[in-house]
Structures are given as structure tokens and as C-alpha cells.
Motif scaffolding. Structure first.
Motif, PDB file in Angstrom:
ATOM      1  N   THR A  45       0.741  -1.369   0.109  1.00 50.90           N
ATOM      2  CA  THR A  45       0.249  -0.129   0.077  1.00 50.90           C
ATOM      3  C   THR A  45       0.713   1.332  -0.020  1.00 50.90           C
ATOM      4  OG1 THR A  45       0.082   0.038   2.540  1.00 50.90           O
ATOM      5  CG2 THR A  45      -2.126  -1.249   1.089  1.00 50.90           C
ATOM      6  N   GLY A  46       0.648   2.394  -0.665  1.00 53.07           N
ATOM      7  CA  GLY A  46       0.919   3.300  -1.393  1.00 53.07           C
ATOM      8  C   GLY A  46       2.150   3.563  -2.112  1.00 53.07           C
ATOM      9  N   THR A  47       2.142   2.656  -3.193  1.00 59.43           N
ATOM     10  CA  THR A  47       2.912   2.210  -3.952  1.00 59.43           C
ATOM     11  C   THR A  47       2.154   2.468  -5.299  1.00 59.43           C
ATOM     12  OG1 THR A  47       3.248   0.033  -4.019  1.00 59.43           O
ATOM     13  CG2 THR A  47       4.499   0.926  -2.585  1.00 59.43           C
ATOM     14  N   LEU A  48       2.561   2.023  -6.388  1.00 58.63           N
ATOM     15  CA  LEU A  48       2.030   2.056  -7.611  1.00 58.63           C
ATOM     16  C   LEU A  48       1.556   0.635  -7.833  1.00 58.63           C
ATOM     17  CD1 LEU A  48       3.927   4.011  -9.763  1.00 58.63           C
ATOM     18  CD2 LEU A  48       1.478   4.514  -8.969  1.00 58.63           C
ATOM     19  N   TYR A  49       1.974  -0.357  -7.300  1.00 59.47           N
ATOM     20  CA  TYR A  49       1.399  -1.685  -7.723  1.00 59.47           C
ATOM     21  C   TYR A  49       0.445  -2.216  -7.674  1.00 59.47           C
ATOM     22  CZ  TYR A  49       6.499  -3.054  -7.525  1.00 59.47           C
ATOM     23  OH  TYR A  49       8.204  -2.984  -8.331  1.00 59.47           O
TER      24      TYR A  49
END
Length: 308
Positions: free
Chosen positions: A164-168
Motif C-alpha cells: 500500500t502506498g505504491t503503484l503496484y
């Protein structure tokens, strides 16, 4: 002598028949071009629908060239033409960074869902195995689930993975395919002649070669439709960025526009000219992409599902 006369007579008859056919074709073409009241009504209705659909975008483009005082005056031709909005929008927001994030997510989402969905669709269309139709029905049944039902479980999975907090989370889920695209591609695969694949197998081609070198090239229109659909869906997606992204440096364009609306829209500085200009910059790539792929898009929509 008699034979030559008969040959000339036969040639004259053939020429005469060809002329009759050509004249008949010309008459049919003239009739097809004839303006009738029904044709006029259809053209008027299509023109009205076209105006209804393109007017909001035309208004958006026009408003982006207006000053703050005139942005809502409903003039399609600005009374005071200015380019300052296109300069200020880059100064007020990291548009280039947001565009880069969005492009990265969109390309990865479109490629992964196209590859994975085409593989699954090929398995459902080419191979014969017990329970195939039942499993395919289960895949289609997943489309009946509202997104809100799986939203929290999906978030918990990504949170447990520490992503969470990433683009994945915005694109990695497409590695497992999409029920809608699987259905679309399967219908197209079913329309291909199975004898072609059997002939390739006799020549020594394995399953991967048949899929990659024969089936995929023949399904180019459906592949383009899948890419365009997912590209548009990922480019305009706001829900997932709202859930997973917190750092402005990871924002996509829809998430960034939400920030601009909060800052310059209601409850903010009421600088709507900045918001509409950012909207134009966000929409133009989709318009250009559609015009580049419209031939394959229309062909794919027209032919997909012709065989079940």
C-alpha cells in the motif's frame, strides 16, 4: 468461316451482358445515393447525438483559454483569449510527474491484462477438457460481484504484502486476467477455423507456437480492443488511487485532479480555469489514442462475438 462468325456473335453477346450488368450496378448505386426523407432523418439524429457528445469536451477546451472571470460564460469562442492557464497549471501542480505515473500504470495494466486474459481465453476456446463450460461460467459469474464487495479484502491482501502506498496495487492485479476480456477474446478465438490449428500441429508446431504465431496475429482487432479498453480504464481510474496512494509523488492524473479540485474548486481558491486546463491535458491522450486505433477498435467490436 461459320465458326468465326459464331465466335464474334458470342463476343458481342458477352459484351452486351457485361454492359447490362454494369448499367444495373450503376442504377443500384444511384438509388443508394438518392436522398430520401428517412435518410435525412437518420443523418439529423446522428448529427444531434454527435453534438451532444462532443459539446462538453469542446466547452472544456474553450474554457481552458479563458480568464477566471469568464470561465463559466458558456461562450465557445473566448472573449479574452489567454494561454496563461497552460503555464500556471504546470506551476501549481507536478503534472509531468503525475502523467509519468499514470503512463507507467496504464501501460503495465494494459499489457498484463491483455497477455493473461488472452492465455486464459485460448485455454477455454482451443482445448477440450471436462468441466470447461462450468469453469468458464464461474469466470463469468465473477463479473456479477460489485467492486465494493471485494474492495476491503483486496486492500487487506495488498496491505499484508506491504505494497500500500505504491503503484503496484493499481496494475499488478491484472496479472490474473479479467473476466470481461477473457470472454471477449474467447469469442474471437472461437471464430477462427480450427482446421488451421490442426494443420499447424501436423506440421510439428506445439501449443505455444500455435498460440503465439497463428492465433494471436489473427485476433489483432480483439487484442487492440482489449488494450484500448484497459488503457482507458486505467488512465481514468480514481477509486484505487484514492484507496492506495497517499504521497503526492505517487499520484496518478485522476488522483492529482482530485487534489486540484480540493485546492482550487469548492472550498478552495475557486480557480476553475486551472482545473479545466488540467482536465484538457488529461483527456487529450485518450482522444489521440482512440483516433490512432479506431480502425482496429471498430473492426474488433464488429467481429467479436459473431460465433459462440
Amino acid at each position: 468461316m461459320t465458326a468465326s462468325i459464331e465466335s464474334e456473335a458470342q463476343q458481342r453477346d458477352n459484351v452486351g451482358r457485361a454492359a447490362v450488368v454494369a448499367n444495373a450496378g450503376g442504377v443500384r448505386r444511384d438509388r443508394s445515393k438518392r436522398i430520401t426523407p428517412g435518410r435525412v432523418l437518420v443523418l439529423l439524429a446522428l448529427s444531434a447525438c454527435t453534438v451532444v457528445f462532443i459539446y462538453p469536451f469542446v466547452w472544456l477546451v474553450s474554457a481552458s483559454f479563458k480568464t477566471r472571470a469568464e470561465v463559466f460564460d458558456n461562450r465557445l469562442i473566448p472573449k479574452t483569449f489567454t494561454l496563461d492557464n497552460y503555464v500556471q497549471v504546470w506551476q501549481e501542480a507536478p503534472m509531468l510527474l503525475w502523467l509519468g505515473n499514470t503512463l507507467l500504470v496504464t501501460v503495465l495494466a494494459a499489457l498484463t491484462v491483455t497477455i493473461s486474459s488472452s492465455l486464459v481465453a485460448w485455454g477455454f476456446s482451443y482445448f477440450r477438457w471436462p468441466g470447461r463450460n462450468a469453469v468458464f461460467g464461474l469466470v463469468l459469474a465473477t463479473m456479477m460481484l460489485p467492486g465494493a464487495v471485494t474492495m476491503i479484502p483486496t486492500f487487506l491482501i495488498w496491505n499484508a504484502l506491504g505494497l500500500t502506498g505504491t503503484l503496484y496495487p493499481l496494475w499488478a492485479g491484472n496479472l490474473f486476467g479479467s473476466a470481461f476480456y477473457i470472454f471477449l477474446l474467447r469469442q474471437f478465438f472461437l471464430g477462427l477455423p480450427r482446421e488451421l490449428f490442426e494443420a499447424a500441429r501436423i506440421d510439428g508446431a506445439n501449443n505455444w507456437r500455435i498460440f503465439a504465431q497463428i492465433a494471436l496475429p489473427l485476433t489483432k482487432p480483439a487484442i487492440v480492443v482489449t488494450l484500448l479498453f484497459e488503457f482507458q480504464a486505467a488512465w481514468t481510474d480514481l477509486m484505487r488511487p484514492l484507496i492506495y496512494l497517499r504521497d503526492p509523488e505517487t499520484f496518478t492524473i485522476p488522483r492529482g485532479l482530485k487534489t486540484l479540485v480540493d485546492q482550487f474548486g469548492f472550498g478552495g481558491e475557486f480557480r476553475w480555469e486551472i482545473i479545466v486546463t488540467a482536465g484538457v491535458l488529461t483527456t487529450l491522450p485518450m482522444v489521440i489514442l482512440f483516433f490512432l486505433g479506431q480502425k482496429h477498435f471498430v473492426e474488433g467490436i464488429a467481429t467479436t462475438g459473431s460465433k459462440g
